[in-house]
Design a protein around this motif. Sequence first.
Motif, PDB file in Angstrom:
ATOM      1  N   MET A  71     -23.628 -23.907  -1.664  1.00  0.00           N
ATOM      2  CA  MET A  71     -22.990 -22.791  -2.363  1.00  0.00           C
ATOM      3  C   MET A  71     -23.523 -21.508  -1.705  1.00  0.00           C
ATOM      4  SD  MET A  71     -22.464 -20.497  -4.839  1.00  0.00           S
ATOM      5  CE  MET A  71     -23.804 -20.332  -5.988  1.00  0.00           C
ATOM      6  N   LEU A  73     -23.293 -18.393  -2.124  1.00  0.00           N
ATOM      7  CA  LEU A  73     -23.813 -17.246  -2.903  1.00  0.00           C
ATOM      8  C   LEU A  73     -25.250 -17.482  -3.377  1.00  0.00           C
ATOM      9  CD1 LEU A  73     -20.861 -16.204  -5.280  1.00  0.00           C
ATOM     10  CD2 LEU A  73     -21.793 -14.897  -3.363  1.00  0.00           C
ATOM     11  N   GLY A  95     -19.014 -23.696  -0.350  1.00  0.00           N
ATOM     12  CA  GLY A  95     -18.197 -23.029  -1.366  1.00  0.00           C
ATOM     13  C   GLY A  95     -18.609 -21.588  -1.533  1.00  0.00           C
ATOM     14  N   ALA A  96     -17.701 -20.780  -2.080  1.00  0.00           N
ATOM     15  CA  ALA A  96     -17.963 -19.395  -2.470  1.00  0.00           C
ATOM     16  C   ALA A  96     -18.344 -18.497  -1.295  1.00  0.00           C
ATOM     17  CB  ALA A  96     -19.038 -19.350  -3.557  1.00  0.00           C
ATOM     18  N   GLY A  97     -17.783 -18.778  -0.112  1.00  0.00           N
ATOM     19  CA  GLY A  97     -18.037 -17.909   1.038  1.00  0.00           C
ATOM     20  C   GLY A  97     -17.576 -18.549   2.330  1.00  0.00           C
ATOM     21  N   ASN A  98     -17.744 -17.795   3.413  1.00  0.00           N
ATOM     22  CA  ASN A  98     -17.312 -18.240   4.737  1.00  0.00           C
ATOM     23  C   ASN A  98     -18.529 -18.683   5.562  1.00  0.00           C
ATOM     24  OD1 ASN A  98     -16.409 -18.446   7.357  1.00  0.00           O
ATOM     25  ND2 ASN A  98     -15.101 -16.644   7.243  1.00  0.00           N
ATOM     26  N   VAL A 116     -14.778 -25.297   1.767  1.00  0.00           N
ATOM     27  CA  VAL A 116     -13.827 -25.283   0.653  1.00  0.00           C
ATOM     28  C   VAL A 116     -13.281 -23.858   0.585  1.00  0.00           C
ATOM     29  CG1 VAL A 116     -13.493 -25.683  -1.819  1.00  0.00           C
ATOM     30  CG2 VAL A 116     -15.198 -27.024  -0.555  1.00  0.00           C
ATOM     31  N   PRO A 118      -9.886 -20.989  -0.627  1.00  0.00           N
ATOM     32  CA  PRO A 118      -8.809 -20.773  -1.600  1.00  0.00           C
ATOM     33  C   PRO A 118      -7.563 -20.071  -1.053  1.00  0.00           C
ATOM     34  CG  PRO A 118     -10.423 -19.018  -1.787  1.00  0.00           C
ATOM     35  CD  PRO A 118     -10.765 -19.789  -0.546  1.00  0.00           C
ATOM     36  N   ILE A 122      -8.407 -17.388   4.863  1.00  0.00           N
ATOM     37  CA  ILE A 122      -9.766 -17.926   5.066  1.00  0.00           C
ATOM     38  C   ILE A 122      -9.696 -19.269   5.803  1.00  0.00           C
ATOM     39  CG2 ILE A 122     -11.957 -18.536   3.948  1.00  0.00           C
ATOM     40  CD1 ILE A 122     -11.202 -16.637   1.657  1.00  0.00           C
ATOM     41  N   LYS A 125      -9.474 -18.434   9.393  1.00  0.00           N
ATOM     42  CA  LYS A 125     -10.772 -17.928   9.889  1.00  0.00           C
ATOM     43  C   LYS A 125     -11.730 -19.082  10.181  1.00  0.00           C
ATOM     44  CE  LYS A 125     -11.498 -13.723   7.294  1.00  0.00           C
ATOM     45  NZ  LYS A 125     -12.375 -13.077   6.310  1.00  0.00           N
ATOM     46  N   GLU A 137      -8.601 -25.655  -2.164  1.00  0.00           N
ATOM     47  CA  GLU A 137      -8.865 -25.864  -3.591  1.00  0.00           C
ATOM     48  C   GLU A 137      -7.998 -24.952  -4.454  1.00  0.00           C
ATOM     49  OE1 GLU A 137     -13.018 -26.785  -5.263  1.00  0.00           O
ATOM     50  OE2 GLU A 137     -12.691 -24.702  -5.824  1.00  0.00           O
ATOM     51  N   GLY A 143     -15.142 -24.689 -12.186  1.00  0.00           N
ATOM     52  CA  GLY A 143     -16.104 -23.793 -11.533  1.00  0.00           C
ATOM     53  C   GLY A 143     -15.444 -22.530 -11.012  1.00  0.00           C
ATOM     54  N   HIS A 144     -16.016 -21.993  -9.939  1.00  0.00           N
ATOM     55  CA  HIS A 144     -15.565 -20.737  -9.319  1.00  0.00           C
ATOM     56  C   HIS A 144     -14.237 -20.996  -8.603  1.00  0.00           C
ATOM     57  CE1 HIS A 144     -15.744 -17.063  -7.078  1.00  0.00           C
ATOM     58  NE2 HIS A 144     -15.985 -17.648  -5.918  1.00  0.00           N
ATOM     59  N   VAL A 229     -14.413 -18.165 -13.379  1.00  0.00           N
ATOM     60  CA  VAL A 229     -14.988 -19.509 -13.456  1.00  0.00           C
ATOM     61  C   VAL A 229     -14.244 -20.308 -14.527  1.00  0.00           C
ATOM     62  CG1 VAL A 229     -17.088 -20.791 -14.093  1.00  0.00           C
ATOM     63  CG2 VAL A 229     -17.284 -18.751 -12.663  1.00  0.00           C
TER      64      VAL A 229
HETATM   65  O1  TUI Z   1     -17.329 -22.743  -4.783  1.00  0.00           O
HETATM   66  C1  TUI Z   1     -16.549 -23.339  -5.483  1.00  0.00           C
HETATM   67  N1  TUI Z   1     -16.804 -23.631  -6.774  1.00  0.00           N
HETATM   68  C2  TUI Z   1     -17.941 -23.247  -7.453  1.00  0.00           C
HETATM   69  S1  TUI Z   1     -19.239 -22.397  -6.818  1.00  0.00           S
HETATM   70  C3  TUI Z   1     -19.979 -22.392  -8.290  1.00  0.00           C
HETATM   71  S2  TUI Z   1     -21.497 -21.597  -8.593  1.00  0.00           S
HETATM   72  C4  TUI Z   1     -20.928 -20.029  -8.986  1.00  0.00           C
HETATM   73  N2  TUI Z   1     -20.882 -19.719 -10.264  1.00  0.00           N
HETATM   74  C5  TUI Z   1     -20.475 -18.496 -10.620  1.00  0.00           C
HETATM   75  C6  TUI Z   1     -20.034 -17.565  -9.702  1.00  0.00           C
HETATM   76  C7  TUI Z   1     -20.022 -17.899  -8.394  1.00  0.00           C
HETATM   77  C8  TUI Z   1     -20.459 -19.163  -8.018  1.00  0.00           C
HETATM   78  C9  TUI Z   1     -19.233 -23.037  -9.218  1.00  0.00           C
HETATM   79  N3  TUI Z   1     -18.108 -23.513  -8.710  1.00  0.00           N
HETATM   80  N4  TUI Z   1     -15.356 -23.752  -5.005  1.00  0.00           N
HETATM   81  C10 TUI Z   1     -14.957 -23.476  -3.677  1.00  0.00           C
HETATM   82  C11 TUI Z   1     -14.448 -22.107  -3.533  1.00  0.00           C
HETATM   83  N5  TUI Z   1     -14.745 -21.352  -2.528  1.00  0.00           N
HETATM   84  N6  TUI Z   1     -13.630 -21.466  -4.360  1.00  0.00           N
HETATM   85  C12 TUI Z   1     -13.390 -20.223  -3.795  1.00  0.00           C
HETATM   86  C13 TUI Z   1     -14.117 -20.184  -2.626  1.00  0.00           C
HETATM   87  C14 TUI Z   1     -14.212 -19.170  -1.611  1.00  0.00           C
HETATM   88  C15 TUI Z   1     -14.157 -17.828  -1.912  1.00  0.00           C
HETATM   89  C16 TUI Z   1     -14.267 -16.883  -0.883  1.00  0.00           C
HETATM   90  C17 TUI Z   1     -14.384 -19.565  -0.282  1.00  0.00           C
HETATM   91  C18 TUI Z   1     -14.474 -18.641   0.719  1.00  0.00           C
HETATM   92  C19 TUI Z   1     -14.418 -17.308   0.420  1.00  0.00           C
HETATM   93  O2  TUI Z   1     -14.536 -16.465   1.472  1.00  0.00           O
HETATM   94  C20 TUI Z   1     -14.610 -15.105   1.311  1.00  0.00           C
HETATM   95  C21 TUI Z   1     -14.962 -14.543   2.648  1.00  0.00           C
HETATM   96  O3  TUI Z   1     -16.162 -14.322   2.847  1.00  0.00           O
HETATM   97  O4  TUI Z   1     -14.062 -14.416   3.487  1.00  0.00           O
END
Ligand code: TUI
Length: 302
Positions: A71, A73, A95-98, A116, A118, A122, A125, A137, A143-144, A229
Amino acid sequence: MKANICELLGIEYPLIQGGMAWVATAELAAGVSNGGGLGLIAAGNAPADYVKEQIKKARELTDKPFGVNVMLLSPFAEDVIKMLLEEKVDVITTGAGNPAKYIPAFKEIGTKVIPVIPSVAIALKVQKSGADAVVAEGCEAGGHIGELTTMTLIPMISDAVEIPVIAAGGIADSRGVKAAFALGAQGVQVGTRFICSDECTVHQNYKDMVVAAKDRDAVVTGRFTGHPVRTLKNKATRMMDKIEKEGDVAAFEKLGAGALRAAVVDGDTQMGSVMAGQSAGLVKDIKPCAQIIQELFEGVTY
Ligand code: TUI
């Protein structure tokens, strides 16, 4: 023709398990891998040492390939990545970033990297940065989450990229798996269904709440923070909705701190964060991972 997921990952079924923070332990990862899919350990917000212990445990429980979900973040993301480069795990999902800046180092040691993502932008990229596949996803997931549904995201990403696409969000039975392939995916990622497996170590209250969930129980909170979330509706989500109306980000974050652990470890399903996807409404029982996987692929040709 896109690469074959089973050949790429050395698995029997084109299925990977969702990287659910706190939920996806060594036991669940090994259960899914032993059942013929790709199990994952979720690093979540945990320190590198904890994740390393989980890898050791999973290696004792299975001789099949498995992966780790990072993850991005997390305050420990950099440490976890460093440890994973030493441990040479088979696969990482992110998840949650690149994860672009980490991909060359993983490629060098043969670890497959599957972000993963969205959105199409991305996906393009990470393909350019050398990702081996993507998990696309949809916002039915737990989750997020992003904005787009699985129904629209999968065909758009399939058209846009050359690398294999693994569909995620809303898949919990063989109808969902068939739909994912019809939309152009080469594989599926399944999270929520595996919460209700024998091997999953979450508190029984968490499993019971997923089994009891009805169609509209998986709700989204926190859109106003920029990090929406999806969790099961409870006392905490009702309080969060109220705080959201008042626009109080600090109060919102205070309520969320430690809430996932409270649900998973302590079984506090009222004030805890019971993360689950919309597919919770399709989950009716608790059974072994291997049986869940066989049922997911019943009558599926791929
Ligand atoms: O990551 C997830 N699901 C998650 S992470 C998590 S822990 C959390 N809880 C609260 C806030 C933040 C994190 C709980 N569930 N799924 C995959 C996912 N990735 N969903 C969305 C993204 C994503 C978002 C932005 C992937 C890449 C991205 O890139 C942005 C960029 O930097 O270009």
